[in-house]
Scaffold this motif. Sequence first.
Motif, PDB file in Angstrom:
ATOM      1  N   GLY A 170       0.812  -1.208   0.000  1.00 47.91           N
ATOM      2  CA  GLY A 170       0.000   0.000   0.000  1.00 47.91           C
ATOM      3  C   GLY A 170       0.841   1.250   0.000  1.00 47.91           C
ATOM      4  N   GLY A 171       0.172   2.345   0.256  1.00 48.22           N
ATOM      5  CA  GLY A 171       0.837   3.641   0.289  1.00 48.22           C
ATOM      6  C   GLY A 171       0.127   4.561   1.261  1.00 48.22           C
ATOM      7  N   ILE A 172       0.837   5.604   1.686  1.00 45.46           N
ATOM      8  CA  ILE A 172       0.303   6.564   2.652  1.00 45.46           C
ATOM      9  C   ILE A 172       0.413   7.956   2.057  1.00 45.46           C
ATOM     10  CG2 ILE A 172       0.534   7.504   4.983  1.00 45.46           C
ATOM     11  CD1 ILE A 172       1.942   4.870   5.763  1.00 45.46           C
ATOM     12  N   ILE A 173      -0.697   8.654   2.023  1.00 44.57           N
ATOM     13  CA  ILE A 173      -0.719  10.029   1.543  1.00 44.57           C
ATOM     14  C   ILE A 173      -1.048  10.942   2.718  1.00 44.57           C
ATOM     15  CG2 ILE A 173      -1.783  11.673  -0.042  1.00 44.57           C
ATOM     16  CD1 ILE A 173      -0.208   9.498  -1.472  1.00 44.57           C
ATOM     17  N   ILE A 174      -0.139  11.858   3.027  1.00 43.99           N
ATOM     18  CA  ILE A 174      -0.322  12.811   4.119  1.00 43.99           C
ATOM     19  C   ILE A 174      -0.230  14.216   3.537  1.00 43.99           C
ATOM     20  CG2 ILE A 174       0.594  13.689   6.305  1.00 43.99           C
ATOM     21  CD1 ILE A 174       1.717  10.897   6.836  1.00 43.99           C
ATOM     22  N   ASP A 175      -1.270  14.999   3.742  1.00 45.15           N
ATOM     23  CA  ASP A 175      -1.340  16.358   3.199  1.00 45.15           C
ATOM     24  C   ASP A 175      -1.058  16.356   1.698  1.00 45.15           C
ATOM     25  OD1 ASP A 175      -1.840  19.055   3.269  1.00 45.15           O
ATOM     26  OD2 ASP A 175       0.177  19.602   3.905  1.00 45.15           O
ATOM     27  N   ARG A 176      -1.652  15.395   0.993  1.00 47.83           N
ATOM     28  CA  ARG A 176      -1.525  15.232  -0.456  1.00 47.83           C
ATOM     29  C   ARG A 176      -0.091  14.998  -0.922  1.00 47.83           C
ATOM     30  NH1 ARG A 176      -6.216  16.351  -3.506  1.00 47.83           N
ATOM     31  NH2 ARG A 176      -7.897  17.176  -2.228  1.00 47.83           N
ATOM     32  N   ARG A 177       0.722  14.457  -0.034  1.00 50.07           N
ATOM     33  CA  ARG A 177       2.092  14.092  -0.386  1.00 50.07           C
ATOM     34  C   ARG A 177       2.313  12.625  -0.053  1.00 50.07           C
ATOM     35  NH1 ARG A 177       3.925  17.501  -4.012  1.00 50.07           N
ATOM     36  NH2 ARG A 177       3.836  19.645  -3.320  1.00 50.07           N
ATOM     37  N   VAL A 178       3.108  11.960  -0.877  1.00 48.07           N
ATOM     38  CA  VAL A 178       3.477  10.585  -0.580  1.00 48.07           C
ATOM     39  C   VAL A 178       4.380  10.561   0.646  1.00 48.07           C
ATOM     40  CG1 VAL A 178       4.785   8.589  -1.390  1.00 48.07           C
ATOM     41  CG2 VAL A 178       3.297   9.823  -2.970  1.00 48.07           C
ATOM     42  N   TYR A 179       4.031   9.722   1.615  1.00 47.42           N
ATOM     43  CA  TYR A 179       4.937   9.477   2.736  1.00 47.42           C
ATOM     44  C   TYR A 179       5.659   8.164   2.449  1.00 47.42           C
ATOM     45  CZ  TYR A 179       6.884   8.419   7.269  1.00 47.42           C
ATOM     46  OH  TYR A 179       7.768   8.106   8.277  1.00 47.42           O
ATOM     47  N   ARG A 180       6.970   8.243   2.267  1.00 48.60           N
ATOM     48  CA  ARG A 180       7.748   7.075   1.857  1.00 48.60           C
ATOM     49  C   ARG A 180       8.451   6.375   3.007  1.00 48.60           C
ATOM     50  NH1 ARG A 180       8.065  10.614  -2.579  1.00 48.60           N
ATOM     51  NH2 ARG A 180       7.583   9.574  -4.569  1.00 48.60           N
ATOM     52  N   GLY A 181       8.660   7.069   4.124  1.00 47.66           N
ATOM     53  CA  GLY A 181       9.440   6.487   5.204  1.00 47.66           C
ATOM     54  C   GLY A 181      10.924   6.546   4.899  1.00 47.66           C
ATOM     55  N   ARG A 182      11.711   5.996   5.800  1.00 46.71           N
ATOM     56  CA  ARG A 182      13.166   6.089   5.672  1.00 46.71           C
ATOM     57  C   ARG A 182      13.687   5.405   4.410  1.00 46.71           C
ATOM     58  NH1 ARG A 182      17.580   3.240   9.764  1.00 46.71           N
ATOM     59  NH2 ARG A 182      19.436   3.783   8.566  1.00 46.71           N
ATOM     60  N   ASN A 183      13.174   4.215   4.112  1.00 49.59           N
ATOM     61  CA  ASN A 183      13.715   3.428   3.004  1.00 49.59           C
ATOM     62  C   ASN A 183      12.802   3.339   1.793  1.00 49.59           C
ATOM     63  OD1 ASN A 183      16.161   2.462   4.440  1.00 49.59           O
ATOM     64  ND2 ASN A 183      14.638   1.489   5.772  1.00 49.59           N
TER      65      ASN A 183
END
Length: 373
Positions: free
Chosen positions: A217-230
């Motif tokens: 899956g994926g996470i979108i926060i404030d219309r931005r992709v949240y990718r995490g550290r890696n």
Amino acid sequence: MQGIELSNSERLILEIIRRERTSTRVEVAKRLDFSKVQATNLAKSLLDKKLIIDQASPSGARGQPVKMIRLNADALYSVGVTFTGAYMEIALVDWTGVIKVSDSVKLQSQHSLDALCQSIAEFIEQKLKPNSVARKKFYGVGISIPGDFTYARRKMNAVYFPELEDVDLMSAFSSRLDYPVYIENDGTCAAWGESVAGAGNAFDHFVFVHIGHGIGGGIIIDRRVYRGRNGNAGAFGAPFPHLDQSRPSGADLLKTLRSHGIEVDDFAELRALSVDTCEPLKAWLKGAAEQLAQPLTVLARALDPQAIIIGGRLPLDILQAWLPYIDNDKFCQFDKHKLPVPELIASKLGDLGGVVGASQLCFEHSIFAKQTF
């Protein structure tokens, strides 16, 4: 392909218009704390570059039309690519996320980098001119890779695709293609596609659950992709680590259907099935929904999104039939009467979400502002 020189202020305006679909010079000035003159001059610059167009709206005072501004869909294009066991999905997409033309290509040599890149290059050569896309408008290739990153967002843990294991993917694709290349994992690409042009466009914050060969899956926060550290944020399959056991994954669905004598070797072949007439498919959807209830509840409470969108490699009609089973009494069952519950909705892009999202990577990195509002 030609680069476009843009000031940060111009990029900010493009970002606002992309989010809102249309805007006005007055609204842009208010959002960015610009003067009306500054907003007007910047809009003129973008009009001159043919990146935006004026659109009259009959809502002005005394019957005067208000000039709305929106992205010029024909200004920029890219190609998005994703692939499964035997097929490559590829599409020519404009920078607003609308597919111009797409194709499903049977791979003759599974996941050979030479074969993949040859198919991509052939598609570009065959589709640009017939679809009236000049090369100066073409911005690159975004590639959605199934798996999780192991090194600097360049190498993948390619569980289902051993041919790609320990390959520097950016170098491998870039050396074989004559265009800028952008790489992301498949769950993040599909989430980004939904944000730009699908069900996620209505939300600032959402979680996307990607049912592909595995569960991601994926996470979108404030219309931005949240990718995490890696680059692996959204690896939601952790509660189901055993590949030889029942799990809510696309690979498990295909295996289950084959065990009932239904010949399906890849996700593309699911399009021929109907939930109404295929009992093994319906039974799998019900069981997988039960398996997902607790993990989805954890996501709802840990990330507090506006919505959880279910999508991935499954066809749209199957996703839509699955949703009522997922949105059951067990989802947030212990506190749903006390706390807000995110919407559970099906993807609007279905199995094309990955190619749309992959294509839009080209513009995320080179055109739009990275600032949030």
